[in-house]
Write a protein that holds these residues in place. Structure first.
Motif, PDB file in Angstrom:
ATOM      1  N   GLY A  93       1.863   5.394  -0.643  1.00  0.00           N
ATOM      2  CA  GLY A  93       1.317   6.703  -0.311  1.00  0.00           C
ATOM      3  C   GLY A  93       0.780   7.474  -1.502  1.00  0.00           C
ATOM      4  N   GLY A  94       0.871   6.902  -2.676  1.00  0.00           N
ATOM      5  CA  GLY A  94       0.342   7.536  -3.886  1.00  0.00           C
ATOM      6  C   GLY A  94       0.833   6.758  -5.089  1.00  0.00           C
ATOM      7  N   SER A  95       0.169   6.957  -6.223  1.00  0.00           N
ATOM      8  CA  SER A  95       0.546   6.226  -7.438  1.00  0.00           C
ATOM      9  C   SER A  95       2.012   6.454  -7.765  1.00  0.00           C
ATOM     10  N   ARG A 151       6.020   6.939   0.953  1.00  0.00           N
ATOM     11  CA  ARG A 151       6.202   5.728   1.770  1.00  0.00           C
ATOM     12  C   ARG A 151       5.364   4.585   1.238  1.00  0.00           C
ATOM     13  N   ILE A 152       5.655   3.393   1.750  1.00  0.00           N
ATOM     14  CA  ILE A 152       4.845   2.228   1.390  1.00  0.00           C
ATOM     15  C   ILE A 152       4.653   1.364   2.634  1.00  0.00           C
ATOM     16  N   ILE A 179      -3.726   8.331   3.484  1.00  0.00           N
ATOM     17  CA  ILE A 179      -3.682   7.326   4.551  1.00  0.00           C
ATOM     18  C   ILE A 179      -2.234   6.901   4.768  1.00  0.00           C
ATOM     19  N   VAL A 180      -1.578   6.466   3.686  1.00  0.00           N
ATOM     20  CA  VAL A 180      -0.145   6.190   3.775  1.00  0.00           C
ATOM     21  C   VAL A 180       0.579   7.491   3.397  1.00  0.00           C
ATOM     22  N   GLU A 181       1.647   7.797   4.085  1.00  0.00           N
ATOM     23  CA  GLU A 181       2.382   9.043   3.854  1.00  0.00           C
ATOM     24  C   GLU A 181       2.961   9.077   2.432  1.00  0.00           C
ATOM     25  N   GLY A 182       3.001  10.254   1.861  1.00  0.00           N
ATOM     26  CA  GLY A 182       3.586  10.408   0.546  1.00  0.00           C
ATOM     27  C   GLY A 182       5.018   9.915   0.522  1.00  0.00           C
ATOM     28  N   ALA A 196       0.849  -1.194   0.000  1.00  0.00           N
ATOM     29  CA  ALA A 196       0.000   0.000   0.000  1.00  0.00           C
ATOM     30  C   ALA A 196       0.884   1.244   0.000  1.00  0.00           C
ATOM     31  N   ALA A 250      -2.956   2.563  -4.087  1.00  0.00           N
ATOM     32  CA  ALA A 250      -2.356   3.883  -3.872  1.00  0.00           C
ATOM     33  C   ALA A 250      -3.238   4.595  -2.857  1.00  0.00           C
ATOM     34  N   LEU A 251      -2.694   4.841  -1.657  1.00  0.00           N
ATOM     35  CA  LEU A 251      -3.522   5.322  -0.551  1.00  0.00           C
ATOM     36  C   LEU A 251      -3.102   6.715  -0.086  1.00  0.00           C
ATOM     37  N   ALA A 252      -3.077   7.662  -1.013  1.00  0.00           N
ATOM     38  CA  ALA A 252      -2.750   9.043  -0.632  1.00  0.00           C
ATOM     39  C   ALA A 252      -3.707   9.507   0.456  1.00  0.00           C
TER      40      ALA A 252
END
Lengths: 379, 379
Positions: A131-133, A176-177, A171-174, A129, A167-169
């Motif tokens: 932090g973004g695509s 990071r994974i 929720i997960v920090e930019g 998961a 891609a969990l912008a």
């Protein structure tokens, strides 16, 4: 942005540093854990409608086990934790992606737990998961993750079934994974089940070598960096930086447990030495005394952390694996053979102690350390 | 903090809003996905050393299936996505924790996928990765999560095996939680396997009702809030706010598939209608024409999103479930009985169309929509 400020941030640089000071507050997590465990236990009866039953002894153990008739089914999901942040920092410093070894760490978290019940891991599912695509746009890093994941599956002989790459912008920090692995396996034949009813006085304790910190204790290890003038580039041994030493991938132990079965060495019990360090040797619910007479060599990075964190041996062994990543409890007569089989798999091993009748205690004789039942409240 | 800025942030408030504009860049994720799928497929051979084999047709399907002899083993891990952010915002607005329904959403993501292959879900593992220990300190929220998780397990008749509750400060955003579920089940007896070889012309398409947006399309739905003067408190129907309408929990469909088996209704194929909306009806790899003659009623929240995002029917049905959360493909003679069994489980159902010989196409006749093979590139 309400992450808790670890108290250690304000402590003097020569003060001891504990795991809790590194920001993990078990007092906040534990009430939820207890409530969840109670609710989870109450769902076991559902299996009866399908003609199956849980193996109650697996509740609170490292993997959950269901009796499905011809064999047992074991399953688990495990999080990597914060080790990926070390990989990110090292890549920032020298440009080299480290996600190949991070992938192995993630799979190890799941596989090394699953095998403690006697299971053969069959299928791993990936949970990546980001932090973004844009996390996936760094092709070298993404390919290292894929290649490392496959290589670890190859080592363990498991099929990589699939997974999720959300891609969990927000929720997960930019940048990071959040990495995790789910693993399903079977205990077959049924007598391989090692949930603890076979453990008893006279069994030997065989310790398997770790490669370093593995993936537990990283909050502490990362916190320590603030005290190091050269940070992750500080040498812990000639030519070996703190960062790269931390990133040594977790040893995968399933080749050892599979080889032991093939060699006819019965495993009475097993413990994956992760969080809580050697206190994990007290994991079995029974009342036995565990006497350790031989210590594996301590990897330089762990000795370094102990020294920098000003931990005495008791705290270090209560927190870190200190060179022992996995413990096997086998009949004393088979202990030497057990260690040989492990070495045949490329994993150093020591016949390190024995199980005795007596009150629940762990005695680490070379260190003069003794822990009672209260040292480990995991269940 | 390098989350991508969705282009839509700068678009005029009356412009159409697509899913990609809401911040999900499949072009960045897809190369990794393809590489991962290729590497994963190359690990299948490992199962042979344990005497097992993968069911190759399950590669790229919603759950991974292994033939273990007496039955098939199915496993999966699924992420909730960003729906929890709506729950957070609504709790901020009125103080009520919404994590009971969020728990059901998370389990539904895994269970509704697992059952598409014909599996009976047996064990669910919880993955709750919080942005810090303090997430768990909100006891009402944490207890709602636990209670909702258990209730969903009760509905599905699965055992909650355990899970992970890591505190991942620095990876997961402060105040947020990354939720996922892993699920393991079996296909038993073996003829329940519904990976698609039974699907053919003459089969009927039975659609099962959704409760609303479920847990897909939330990036778009959250993006729209910026256009609403009252935000999440905007009414989409009398007395029903946008926020609460979005939070209607995803329907759990495993009671239906279990009841169908018990009733002797064979399922030839099944599709969980999640991301990509009705394009999921084209999921089967074969060349068939799917002709839909009946549309389920559209939940108010989905009609509202369609209107606010200025989507025509073609885009709305290509993105959202539009009232159909799950599709069953059954012999035409059993279609009425199939819908009755679903209704007996409390799930509205419609005999909505049929499978015909012909080029790969989905015709949604009441809308005049026609999609070809290129509409869905999932595999």
């Amino acid at each position: 942005m309400t992450t808790p400020s670890p108290p250690a941030a304000d402590s003097p640089p020569d003060a001891p540093l504990s795991y809790e000071q590194a920001g993990v507050r078990y007092d906040q997590i534990d009430p939820l854990k207890v409530a969840a465990q109670r609710a989870a236990a109450a769902t076991a009866g559902h299996l009866a409608r399908h003609g199956f039953a849980e193996v109650a002894a697996s509740r609170g153990e490292s993997a959950y086990v269901v009796d499905v008739g011809p064999f047992y089914l074991a399953s688990i999901v495990e999080c990597l934790g914060s080790k990926a942040m070390v990989a990110d920092e090292m890549q920032r410093l020298d440009g080299r992606p480290r996600y190949g070894t991070i992938a192995q760490d993630t799979i190890a978290m799941a596989v090394n737990d699953l095998i403690t019940v006697g299971a053969t891991p069959l299928v791993v599912q990936a949970y990546w998961a980001a932090g973004g695509s844009d996390w996936f746009a760094d092709a070298a890093r993404a390919q290292a993750l894929v290649a490392g994941w496959k290589a670890a599956c190859d080592t363990c002989g498991v099929a990589w079934g699939g997974g999720e790459t959300p891609a969990l912008a927000g929720i997960v920090e930019g940048g990071r994974i959040d990495l995790a692995a789910a693993c399903t396996g079977i205990v077959s034949p049924r007598e391989r089940l090692s949930l603890g009813d076979k453990l008893g006085p006279g069994d030997a304790i065989v310790l398997l070598a770790s490669s370093g910190i593995h993936a537990n204790g990283l909050s502490l290890a990362r916190k320590l960096v603030e005290r190091l003038p050269d940070g992750y580039l500080t040498e812990v041994a000639p030519g070996l930086t703190y960062g790269d030493a931390l990133l040594a991938p977790t040893v995968l132990y399933s080749p050892v447990t599979e080889a032991l079965w093939a060699a006819g060495v019965p495993v009475h019990y097993a413990a994956n030495i992760t969080g809580h360090g050697w206190r994990k040797l007290l994991r079995h619910p029974g009342a036995f005394t565990y006497r350790v007479h031989t210590l594996p060599p301590v990897p330089p990075v762990l000795r370094f952390i102990q020294q920098q964190a000003r931990q005495d041996d008791e705290e270090a062994y209560a927190t870190l694996n200190m060179g022992a990543g996995f413990a096997l409890f086998v009949p004393a007569a088979q202990a030497g053979r057990c260690a040989e089989v492990a070495r045949g798999c490329g994993v150093a091993a020591w016949v390190a102690g024995r199980v005795e009748a007596g009150p629940k205690r762990l005695l680490i004789e070379p260190l003069g350390v003794s822990w009672g039942d209260d040292a480990l409240q995991l269940r």
